[in-house]
Scaffold this motif. Structure first.
Motif, PDB file in Angstrom:
ATOM      1  N   ALA A  32     -19.239 -19.655-111.243  1.00  0.00           N
ATOM      2  CA  ALA A  32     -18.710 -20.749-112.063  1.00  0.00           C
ATOM      3  C   ALA A  32     -19.729 -21.878-112.136  1.00  0.00           C
ATOM      4  O   ALA A  32     -19.938 -22.489-113.191  1.00  0.00           O
ATOM      5  N   THR A  36     -21.441 -23.321-116.223  1.00  0.00           N
ATOM      6  CA  THR A  36     -21.306 -24.576-116.952  1.00  0.00           C
ATOM      7  C   THR A  36     -22.645 -25.071-117.505  1.00  0.00           C
ATOM      8  O   THR A  36     -22.737 -25.334-118.704  1.00  0.00           O
ATOM      9  N   ILE A  39     -23.850 -22.922-120.525  1.00  0.00           N
ATOM     10  CA  ILE A  39     -23.246 -23.208-121.835  1.00  0.00           C
ATOM     11  C   ILE A  39     -23.947 -24.411-122.475  1.00  0.00           C
ATOM     12  O   ILE A  39     -24.362 -24.360-123.632  1.00  0.00           O
ATOM     13  N   ILE A  43     -26.186 -24.646-126.047  1.00  0.00           N
ATOM     14  CA  ILE A  43     -25.839 -25.593-127.103  1.00  0.00           C
ATOM     15  C   ILE A  43     -27.039 -26.452-127.498  1.00  0.00           C
ATOM     16  O   ILE A  43     -27.379 -26.588-128.671  1.00  0.00           O
ATOM     17  N   TRP A  44     -27.712 -27.018-126.485  1.00  0.00           N
ATOM     18  CA  TRP A  44     -28.818 -27.931-126.789  1.00  0.00           C
ATOM     19  C   TRP A  44     -30.012 -27.189-127.369  1.00  0.00           C
ATOM     20  O   TRP A  44     -30.730 -27.726-128.206  1.00  0.00           O
ATOM     21  N   THR A  46     -29.752 -24.609-129.293  1.00  0.00           N
ATOM     22  CA  THR A  46     -29.397 -24.386-130.693  1.00  0.00           C
ATOM     23  C   THR A  46     -29.661 -25.639-131.515  1.00  0.00           C
ATOM     24  O   THR A  46     -30.231 -25.568-132.613  1.00  0.00           O
ATOM     25  N   VAL A 195     -24.652 -34.050-119.264  1.00  0.00           N
ATOM     26  CA  VAL A 195     -25.719 -34.160-120.266  1.00  0.00           C
ATOM     27  C   VAL A 195     -26.931 -34.766-119.561  1.00  0.00           C
ATOM     28  O   VAL A 195     -26.771 -35.672-118.753  1.00  0.00           O
TER      29      VAL A 195
ATOM     30  N   PRO B  42     -20.688 -34.947-124.871  1.00  0.00           N
ATOM     31  CA  PRO B  42     -21.851 -34.164-125.314  1.00  0.00           C
ATOM     32  C   PRO B  42     -21.891 -33.999-126.831  1.00  0.00           C
ATOM     33  O   PRO B  42     -22.965 -34.094-127.434  1.00  0.00           O
ATOM     34  N   VAL B 182     -13.822 -19.298-112.478  1.00  0.00           N
ATOM     35  CA  VAL B 182     -14.736 -18.628-113.404  1.00  0.00           C
ATOM     36  C   VAL B 182     -14.142 -18.665-114.808  1.00  0.00           C
ATOM     37  O   VAL B 182     -14.816 -19.003-115.785  1.00  0.00           O
ATOM     38  N   SER B 185     -14.505 -22.140-116.233  1.00  0.00           N
ATOM     39  CA  SER B 185     -15.834 -22.594-116.652  1.00  0.00           C
ATOM     40  C   SER B 185     -16.344 -21.828-117.868  1.00  0.00           C
ATOM     41  O   SER B 185     -17.095 -22.380-118.664  1.00  0.00           O
ATOM     42  N   VAL B 186     -15.930 -20.575-118.030  1.00  0.00           N
ATOM     43  CA  VAL B 186     -16.380 -19.860-119.230  1.00  0.00           C
ATOM     44  C   VAL B 186     -15.615 -20.343-120.462  1.00  0.00           C
ATOM     45  O   VAL B 186     -16.170 -20.447-121.555  1.00  0.00           O
ATOM     46  N   GLU B 188     -14.850 -23.153-121.224  1.00  0.00           N
ATOM     47  CA  GLU B 188     -15.490 -24.372-121.724  1.00  0.00           C
ATOM     48  C   GLU B 188     -16.324 -24.117-122.975  1.00  0.00           C
ATOM     49  O   GLU B 188     -16.532 -25.008-123.791  1.00  0.00           O
ATOM     50  N   ALA B 189     -16.813 -22.888-123.102  1.00  0.00           N
ATOM     51  CA  ALA B 189     -17.618 -22.544-124.275  1.00  0.00           C
ATOM     52  C   ALA B 189     -16.824 -22.746-125.557  1.00  0.00           C
ATOM     53  O   ALA B 189     -17.399 -22.930-126.625  1.00  0.00           O
ATOM     54  N   TYR B 192     -17.236 -25.598-128.337  1.00  0.00           N
ATOM     55  CA  TYR B 192     -18.262 -25.609-129.369  1.00  0.00           C
ATOM     56  C   TYR B 192     -18.037 -24.456-130.345  1.00  0.00           C
ATOM     57  O   TYR B 192     -17.509 -23.416-129.962  1.00  0.00           O
ATOM     58  N   THR B 195     -21.034 -20.388-133.663  1.00  0.00           N
ATOM     59  CA  THR B 195     -22.400 -20.263-134.181  1.00  0.00           C
ATOM     60  C   THR B 195     -23.393 -21.111-133.394  1.00  0.00           C
ATOM     61  O   THR B 195     -24.591 -21.036-133.641  1.00  0.00           O
ATOM     62  N   PHE B 196     -22.917 -21.935-132.460  1.00  0.00           N
ATOM     63  CA  PHE B 196     -23.841 -22.715-131.638  1.00  0.00           C
ATOM     64  C   PHE B 196     -24.489 -21.845-130.563  1.00  0.00           C
ATOM     65  O   PHE B 196     -25.364 -22.299-129.852  1.00  0.00           O
ATOM     66  N   PHE B 197     -24.019 -20.606-130.436  1.00  0.00           N
ATOM     67  CA  PHE B 197     -24.541 -19.738-129.381  1.00  0.00           C
ATOM     68  C   PHE B 197     -25.411 -18.637-129.976  1.00  0.00           C
ATOM     69  O   PHE B 197     -25.228 -18.252-131.129  1.00  0.00           O
ATOM     70  N   PRO B 198     -26.350 -18.103-129.185  1.00  0.00           N
ATOM     71  CA  PRO B 198     -27.162 -16.974-129.645  1.00  0.00           C
ATOM     72  C   PRO B 198     -26.277 -15.761-129.917  1.00  0.00           C
ATOM     73  O   PRO B 198     -25.180 -15.646-129.362  1.00  0.00           O
TER      74      PRO B 198
END
Lengths: 267, 261
Positions: A32, A36, A39, A43-44, A46, A195, B42, B182, B185-186, B188-189, B192, B195-198
């Motif tokens: 975990a 974090t 992710i 984002i940054w 991208t 951040v 963010p 776990v 925390s995942v 959290e994606a 966004y 499309t912000f991810f690969p």
């Protein structure tokens, strides 16, 4: 001092033996812990690839977030709530007649859990590093890495003493859980764990650079990721040591005052 | 039907329970608001450096954070309190008492406890969503809203299935107490857009950990970029996920040998 260290060594060894029962749990926690920042990193990156004009480059962002997990882990402290409980419920009483401080037990717990977490975290860190190996900033030579370790240790001491300070409010207040929660939330933003502080707006720079939380997580990582000049480095180190000493003295003073005010509930 | 009636009882009891702990309601509300604010930081910083990322503007991403808050609020209200105590049911033998009851044990263990206070986060999420929609000038019609609602429900089902699968691993691995972290925390994606991810991560977030159905797709539906095909895909995946998780549960039960007595 020497005696305390000997007691500490024994306590750490005992704690490690005890905590290794939960080794599965440490692996899960570290998973975990690494997710974090990962992710945020994606984002940054991208945003950068999409043409965002950041004040730092891709290498800085990548190195920062890859190392962030280990920095937040090694400098973390989770004892404020537990310590406050021990004060409130009177468990402190039995420690006052023992030949070591209650705090020593918390130091041992902190060190031993981190010792075990490192084993879980390093392989994961290695994998992430390998994935992003092409855009990692690796400072040449040994110096910056040594400073990284030193500032991490100082950061860990700083966080730990802040926690003592917050828990010590339990000598006068019934419920400090709101304070503990506030510390965690404020800390997560101001320490750079959410951040990178380099991305904070320009007008906040003066405050951001000198507030204590920068020296808990962000500063050590900046040493490796960033291009801090040697003056900035030395100033930062001096400020960090200053905070460690100042908060340490304050915590000592408040703790001593608290012990005098302590009324031993449940004795 | 009987299960629905039962669930209504659970809910009524939870509301009564909550009235005993008004301070808990207040702290949950405050913590939720602060976390919502922090979650937007963010995004705000990011859009301070650029006008749009892969076609998403700041207002749209804020609306997305609203959807995320609604979804996580619903999960924390209805699912979280149950799955968080699942491992102790399995490893400490408390499951015995549940298996004896005249009700589907999986239903009972997934829906028994409800944390009413978390609904305040759903409310704040709706406010943020509305704010984001107004800012971005989107005016979804009834069909699009319907698509979004169906997709959010699919997302909830899929996330519940994934979280359940994680905690059911306790049948075989025993010490997975903190596995919920776990999941948290995942997920959290989901703050966004996909499309912000690969690209490989996008597939992961669509098919393995399908948080995309809970946040990105509903918002795309609201902005009219999504056809009914994706809605069908969401429903199809949800059905498969429910069937799979039933199967895992039954398999797991067979290995369960009770810890106590």
């Amino acid at each position: 001092m020497i005696r305390n260290l000997r007691i500490l060594r024994r306590m750490v060894a005992a704690e490690i033996a005890q905590q290794s029962i939960y080794r599965g749990a440490w692996v899960i926690f570290m998973l975990a812990n690494i997710c974090t920042p990962l992710i945020s990193l994606l984002i940054w990156r991208t945003a950068l690839a999409n043409g965002a004009q950041l004040p730092v480059d891709e290498r800085y962002i990548t190195t920062y977030f890859v190392l962030l997990g280990i920095a937040t882990m090694t400098t973390s402290s989770w004892m404020a709530g537990f310590l406050a409980n021990d004060i409130r419920l009177g468990k402190l009483s039995s420690w006052m007649v023992r030949p070591a401080s209650l705090l020593l037990g918390f130091v041992a717990n902190n060190l031993s859990e981190k010792f075990l977490k490192v084993f879980a975290l390093i392989p994961m860190l290695g994998v992430v590093w390998w994935i992003f190996r092409d855009s990692m900033n690796v400072p040449p030579g040994f110096g910056r890495w040594a400073l990284f370790v030193v500032t991490l240790v100082l950061g860990a001491i700083l966080v730990f003493t802040i926690d003592i300070l917050i828990a010590a409010f339990a000598f006068w207040m019934d419920d400090v859980s709101a304070l503990v929660q506030a510390r965690v939330i404020i800390g997560s933003v101001l320490s750079g764990a959410v951040v990178p502080l380099a991305l904070m707006p320009e007008w906040s720079r003066g405050f951001i650079n000198y507030q204590p939380y920068r020296y808990t997580v962000s500063f050590p990582v900046e040493i490796v990721a960033g291009n801090l000049s040697s003056t900035e480095l030395m100033t930062g180190l001096a400020v960090q040591i200053g905070y460690v000493v100042a908060v340490g003295l304050l915590a000592r003073f408040v703790w001593a005052a608290g012990i005098r005010a302590y009324s031993a509930v449940g004795a | 039907m009987r299960h629905l009636r039962l669930w209504r009882r659970f809910f009524a009891q939870a509301v009564v329970r909550e009235t005993h702990y008004r301070a808990h309601f207040l702290t949950t509300l405050l913590v939720g608001l602060v976390q919502l604010g922090l979650g937007i930081v963010p995004t705000l910083l990011l859009f301070g450096f650029t006008q749009e990322v892969h076609g998403w503007t700041r207002a749209e991403v804020i609306a997305l954070v609203g959807v995320y808050q609604v979804v996580t609020g619903l999960m924390a209200t209805f699912i979280g309190p149950n799955l968080n105590r699942m491992t102790s049911y399995l490893t400490e033998g408390e499951l015995d008492a549940v298996l004896l009851r005249p009700v589907s044990s999986q239903f009972y263990l997934t829906f028994r406890w409800i944390n009413v206070a978390e609904l305040s986060n759903v409310a704040s999420g709706i406010i943020v969503l509305a704010f984001g929609l107004v800012q971005s000038g989107l005016t979804p019609n009834v069909g699009q809203v319907l698509q979004a609602v169906v997709l959010v429900m699919c997302g909830l089902v899929l996330l519940t299935a994934v979280w359940s699968a994680l905690v059911y691993s306790a049948f075989w691995l025993q010490s997975v107490g903190p596995i919920g972290i776990v999941y948290l925390s995942v997920v959290e994606a989901g703050r966004y857009p996909l499309t912000f991810f690969p690209v490989p991560v996008r597939s992961f977030l669509t098919f393995v950990f399908p948080v995309a159905f809970a946040t990105t797709y509903p918002l795309q539906a609201l902005s009219g970029d999504l056809g009914w095909g994706s809605v069908g895909l969401g429903i199809g995946l949800s059905v498969i996920a429910v069937l799979l998780i039933r199967l895992v549960w039954q398999r797991g039960l067979r290995t369960y040998a009770s810890a106590s007595s």
